[in-house]
Design an enzyme around this catalytic site. Structure first.
Site, PDB file in Angstrom:
ATOM      1  N   CYS A  96       0.806  -1.219   0.000  1.00 25.32           N
ATOM      2  CA  CYS A  96       0.000   0.000   0.000  1.00 25.32           C
ATOM      3  C   CYS A  96       0.841   1.273   0.000  1.00 25.32           C
ATOM      4  O   CYS A  96       1.469   1.579  -1.014  1.00 25.32           O
ATOM      5  CB  CYS A  96      -0.977  -0.067   1.177  1.00 25.32           C
ATOM      6  SG  CYS A  96      -2.381   1.007   1.000  1.00 25.32           S
ATOM      7  N   HIS A 196      -3.394  -5.655   2.602  1.00 24.00           N
ATOM      8  CA  HIS A 196      -3.124  -5.756   4.038  1.00 24.00           C
ATOM      9  C   HIS A 196      -3.723  -7.083   4.496  1.00 24.00           C
ATOM     10  O   HIS A 196      -4.146  -7.892   3.695  1.00 24.00           O
ATOM     11  CB  HIS A 196      -3.818  -4.616   4.786  1.00 24.00           C
ATOM     12  CG  HIS A 196      -3.396  -3.256   4.357  1.00 24.00           C
ATOM     13  ND1 HIS A 196      -2.189  -2.716   4.716  1.00 24.00           N
ATOM     14  CD2 HIS A 196      -4.018  -2.313   3.617  1.00 24.00           C
ATOM     15  CE1 HIS A 196      -2.103  -1.486   4.219  1.00 24.00           C
ATOM     16  NE2 HIS A 196      -3.191  -1.217   3.538  1.00 24.00           N
TER      17      HIS A 196
HETATM   18  N1  GLN Z   1      -2.193   6.836   1.981  1.00 20.37           N
HETATM   19  C1  GLN Z   1      -2.320   5.891   0.952  1.00 20.37           C
HETATM   20  C2  GLN Z   1      -3.705   5.815   0.304  1.00 20.37           C
HETATM   21  O1  GLN Z   1      -4.721   6.006   0.949  1.00 20.37           O
HETATM   22  C3  GLN Z   1      -1.926   4.539   1.510  1.00 20.37           C
HETATM   23  C4  GLN Z   1      -2.869   3.987   2.519  1.00 20.37           C
HETATM   24  C5  GLN Z   1      -2.403   2.713   3.126  1.00 20.37           C
HETATM   25  O2  GLN Z   1      -1.192   2.413   3.176  1.00 20.37           O
HETATM   26  N2  GLN Z   1      -3.322   1.969   3.672  1.00 20.37           N
HETATM   27  O3  GLN Z   1      -3.764   5.571  -0.883  1.00 20.37           O
END
Ligand code: GLN
Length: 248
Positions: A96, A196
């Site tokens: 992510c 995740h």
């Molecule tokens: N900030 C990034 C997004 O929302 C990554 C979010 C995350 O790592 N869960 O795209």
């Protein structure tokens, strides 16, 4: 011979959402049960890393604010060594926010352009709608197709250039951008995706693939990864995949 692998955990204090640290626990467990020592080195802003003696790197997800805090350290301090190591087949898993920062850039919803390391030929643009939910990706890491399961939560939409291979095809969920069914990216031994969950405890096939790549890189192709059962994990994975596919 004692087999030892060294893993650099990039920015654990800034980049650890949705239990991404569980990926390291899964790697350690599946190493330990095979009598492989996994040394974990936390890498915080300002730290120096010997990338030549590092076998694996893990880079978890983070809020836009966390990403902004570490982006310049990643590029300026770690950039040269980490780029060279990736070109020399360092094994990397990035999830992510970490995945986004391995690409060319991330344009946040406030219009801030966070530069990335540029090792993955992808770029990310924040969208208005968050992409949240369970996700299934069909992958083939060389031993036939199977389904990777995880949970995604991102607003960034990641688009691929020709320099990466998709990790897999999205069967359920949004994937990298909600449009082209691409789920994650691979370049050499670097893997990035939005899963995740944590990803590796749910997907022991990928855990073992990463360990095997790192072992072979360090110790040569004659080193075989000892087989290790993962019945419960695979049962849970199968149940989840079936449940999600049947709801499509
Ligand atoms: N900030 C990034 C997004 O929302 C990554 C979010 C995350 O790592 N869960 O795209």
């Amino acid at each position: 011979m004692q087999l030892t692998l060294r893993l650099a955990h990039l920015y654990p204090d800034h980049m650890n959402v949705y239990g991404d640290r569980g990926n390291i626990i899964a790697l350690r467990q599946r190493c330990q049960r095979r009598h492989i020592v996994l040394e974990v080195i936390p890498v915080n802003p300002g730290d120096t890393v010997d990338w030549q003696t590092t076998d694996l790197a893990f880079f978890g997800g983070g809020q836009d604010s966390g990403q902004a805090l570490i982006a310049s350290d990643l590029i300026e301090r770690q950039g040269p060594g980490l780029r060279a190591a990736i070109a020399a087949d360092l094994v990397v898993l990035a999830i992510c926010g970490g995945y986004q920062l391995l690409g060319h850039y991330f344009l946040t919803h406030t219009g801030e352009r966070l530069p990335g390391l540029g090792v993955l030929d992808v770029y990310t643009i924040a969208g208005k709608r968050r992409m949240i939910g369970n996700i299934v990706i069909e992958v083939d890491l060389g031993k036939g197709p199977w389904q990777l399961v995880g949970f995604e939560n991102h607003s960034g939409r990641t688009f691929h250039g020709p320099g990466v291979q998709p990790l897999g095809r999205v069967l359920v969920g949004y994937g990298d951008n909600g449009q082209d069914r691409k789920g994650g990216a691979i370049y050499r031994n670097t893997f990035g995706c939005y899963l995740h969950g944590a990803l590796l405890p749910k997907n022991p096939q990928l855990t073992d693939h990463l360990i095997e790549l790192a072992l072979r890189r360090r110790y040569g192709t004659q080193v075989e990864l000892a087989p290790l059962p993962a019945e419960r994990e695979l049962t849970a994975q199968r149940v989840m995949v079936q449940r999600l596919l049947s709801r499509r």
